[in-house]
Design a protein around this motif. Structure first.
Motif, mmCIF file in Angstrom:
data_model
loop_
_atom_site.group_PDB
_atom_site.id
_atom_site.type_symbol
_atom_site.label_atom_id
_atom_site.label_comp_id
_atom_site.label_asym_id
_atom_site.label_seq_id
_atom_site.Cartn_x
_atom_site.Cartn_y
_atom_site.Cartn_z
ATOM 1 N N ASP A 199 3.343 -24.077 30.200
ATOM 2 C CA ASP A 199 2.669 -25.049 31.051
ATOM 3 C C ASP A 199 1.666 -25.915 30.306
ATOM 4 N N LEU A 200 1.737 -25.967 28.977
ATOM 5 C CA LEU A 200 0.840 -26.817 28.208
ATOM 6 C C LEU A 200 1.495 -28.172 27.940
ATOM 7 N N ALA A 201 0.684 -29.209 27.831
ATOM 8 C CA ALA A 201 1.219 -30.551 27.615
ATOM 9 C C ALA A 201 1.630 -30.770 26.165
ATOM 10 N N TYR A 202 0.949 -30.097 25.233
ATOM 11 C CA TYR A 202 1.196 -30.356 23.807
ATOM 12 C C TYR A 202 0.644 -29.200 23.008
ATOM 13 N N THR A 203 1.426 -28.726 22.055
ATOM 14 C CA THR A 203 0.953 -27.752 21.063
ATOM 15 C C THR A 203 1.307 -28.298 19.696
ATOM 16 N N GLY A 204 0.297 -28.559 18.877
ATOM 17 C CA GLY A 204 0.530 -29.115 17.551
ATOM 18 C C GLY A 204 -0.177 -28.308 16.479
ATOM 19 N N MET A 205 0.373 -28.339 15.275
ATOM 20 C CA MET A 205 -0.226 -27.623 14.144
ATOM 21 C C MET A 205 -0.157 -28.501 12.902
ATOM 22 N N ILE A 206 -1.250 -28.532 12.161
ATOM 23 C CA ILE A 206 -1.253 -29.257 10.906
ATOM 24 C C ILE A 206 -0.393 -28.505 9.901
ATOM 25 N N GLY A 207 0.285 -29.236 9.016
ATOM 26 C CA GLY A 207 1.107 -28.546 8.025
ATOM 27 C C GLY A 207 2.227 -29.408 7.491
ATOM 28 N N PRO A 236 4.866 -30.931 11.445
ATOM 29 C CA PRO A 236 3.449 -31.301 11.327
ATOM 30 C C PRO A 236 3.014 -32.274 12.424
ATOM 31 N N ILE A 237 1.711 -32.297 12.673
ATOM 32 C CA ILE A 237 1.152 -33.276 13.603
ATOM 33 C C ILE A 237 1.049 -34.633 12.905
ATOM 34 N N GLY A 238 0.976 -35.672 13.697
ATOM 35 C CA GLY A 238 0.753 -37.006 13.137
ATOM 36 C C GLY A 238 2.002 -37.792 12.821
ATOM 37 N N GLY A 239 3.181 -37.215 13.047
ATOM 38 C CA GLY A 239 4.422 -37.950 12.831
ATOM 39 C C GLY A 239 4.803 -38.086 11.371
ATOM 40 N N GLN A 240 5.936 -38.715 11.146
ATOM 41 C CA GLN A 240 6.488 -38.863 9.801
ATOM 42 C C GLN A 240 6.534 -40.317 9.338
ATOM 43 N N GLN A 241 6.214 -41.256 10.239
ATOM 44 C CA GLN A 241 6.387 -42.669 9.894
ATOM 45 C C GLN A 241 5.329 -43.162 8.906
ATOM 46 N N VAL A 242 4.100 -42.688 9.051
ATOM 47 C CA VAL A 242 3.013 -43.121 8.165
ATOM 48 C C VAL A 242 2.678 -41.970 7.223
ATOM 49 N N ARG A 243 3.075 -42.092 5.998
ATOM 50 C CA ARG A 243 2.868 -40.993 5.041
ATOM 51 C C ARG A 243 1.539 -41.183 4.317
ATOM 52 N N ASP A 244 0.497 -40.921 5.054
ATOM 53 C CA ASP A 244 -0.861 -41.078 4.548
ATOM 54 C C ASP A 244 -1.631 -39.827 4.974
ATOM 55 N N LYS A 245 -2.128 -39.076 4.018
ATOM 56 C CA LYS A 245 -2.738 -37.790 4.320
ATOM 57 C C LYS A 245 -4.256 -37.832 4.453
ATOM 58 N N ARG A 246 -4.829 -39.012 4.504
ATOM 59 C CA ARG A 246 -6.270 -39.088 4.741
ATOM 60 C C ARG A 246 -6.565 -38.556 6.146
#
Length: 272
Positions: A199-207, A236-246
């Motif tokens: 019942d959660l809207a989103y579960t994300g993990m950095i990695g 990983p969170i943040g998608g794959q389109q922008v490959r910027d790790k800042r």
């Protein structure tokens, strides 16, 4: 950013503009409001010529000239906008009763804001908290390290706990979980608890893709998770389109993911 109480305290002579009705395509929805003082404003009802007309009318009311208490504005070529709909506006001078009404509205809105739980206040966690802080969300950052909670933006809830994974059971239906701790083992424990909920809207993990594969293996082999749980995990969170790790870039991309997931959850919930 000036808060509503701060604005009202420094601008006691103010007009409240409420959107009381809309038809067709409009820049903002019914219930949206803004405040207009003689030399400044707080909030927005949509911008453009439509808002310019509303501000001008409010200032006529403040000056005691020929301002109107109600306006019905077509959002078409005649005023230089192309939304195509109509918006009805109500104008009221701010009084103590109006202030109490606004406080009640803001309190009710705060109670119904989606919960966002950030596990970890490292570089990306703090950047994400900063990105989310101006949005209509109830954001809580959880840490096991006291010093990491000392530099969060204003308005963010902070909790120091020894077992962060236990907090997953406290979350309301439709909450968002983002896992960004300093410890992969702790990440996995938190994610296991979150993915056990449907019942959660989103579960994300950095990695990374490697971390996703490692977690999937651990989840099924040692943690008693179901294979289909992985479909509910953004890693990983943040998608794959922008490959910027800042951190700030990851935070911006993740904030967009969260808002998209919350909108999709509302659609699903409304159809149940």
């Amino acid at each position: 950013m000036t808060t509503l109480p701060q604005f009202l305290a420094t601008h006691p002579d103010t007009i409240l503009i409420d959107i009381t009705g809309t038809q067709g395509s409009t820049p903002r929805e019914t219930g949206t409001f803004m405040l207009v003082a003689i030399d400044t404003i707080w909030g927005t009802i949509g911008g453009g010529q439509f808002e310019f007309m509303a501000i001008a009318n409010a200032r006529k009311l403040l000056q005691g000239t020929d301002g109107r208490e109600m306006m019905d504005i077509p959002l078409g070529p005649e005023i230089g906008q192309c939304c195509g709909g109509r918006t009805q506006l109500r104008f009221r001078r701010v009084t103590d009763a109006v202030i109490r009404e606004l406080e009640e509205r803001r309190s009710d809105e705060a109670e119904h804001r989606p919960e966002v739980w950030l596990f970890g206040a490292g570089h990306v966690g703090r950047a994400l908290a900063t990105a989310l802080s101006p949005l209509p969300l109830d954001v809580t950052v959880i840490e096991t390290r006291q010093d990491e909670l000392e530099h969060l933006p204003e308005g963010i809830n902070a909790r120091l706990v020894a077992m962060p994974e236990a907090l997953v059971q406290e979350m309301r239906t439709g909450a968002v979980v983002v896992i960004l701790t300093h410890d992969h083992a702790l990440d996995f424990l938190i994610a296991r608890e979150a993915l056990a909920r449907t019942d959660l809207a989103y579960t994300g993990m950095i990695g990374s893709a490697t971390k996703r594969a490692t977690f999937a293996s651990w989840l099924q082999r040692e943690a008693g998770g179901e294979k289909e749980w992985m479909a509910r995990l953004t890693l990983p969170i943040g998608g794959q389109q922008v490959r910027d790790k800042r951190p700030e870039v990851i935070a911006a991309m993740t904030a967009a993911e969260i808002l998209t997931a919350l909108a999709a959850y509302r659609v699903r919930a409304s159809s149940m």
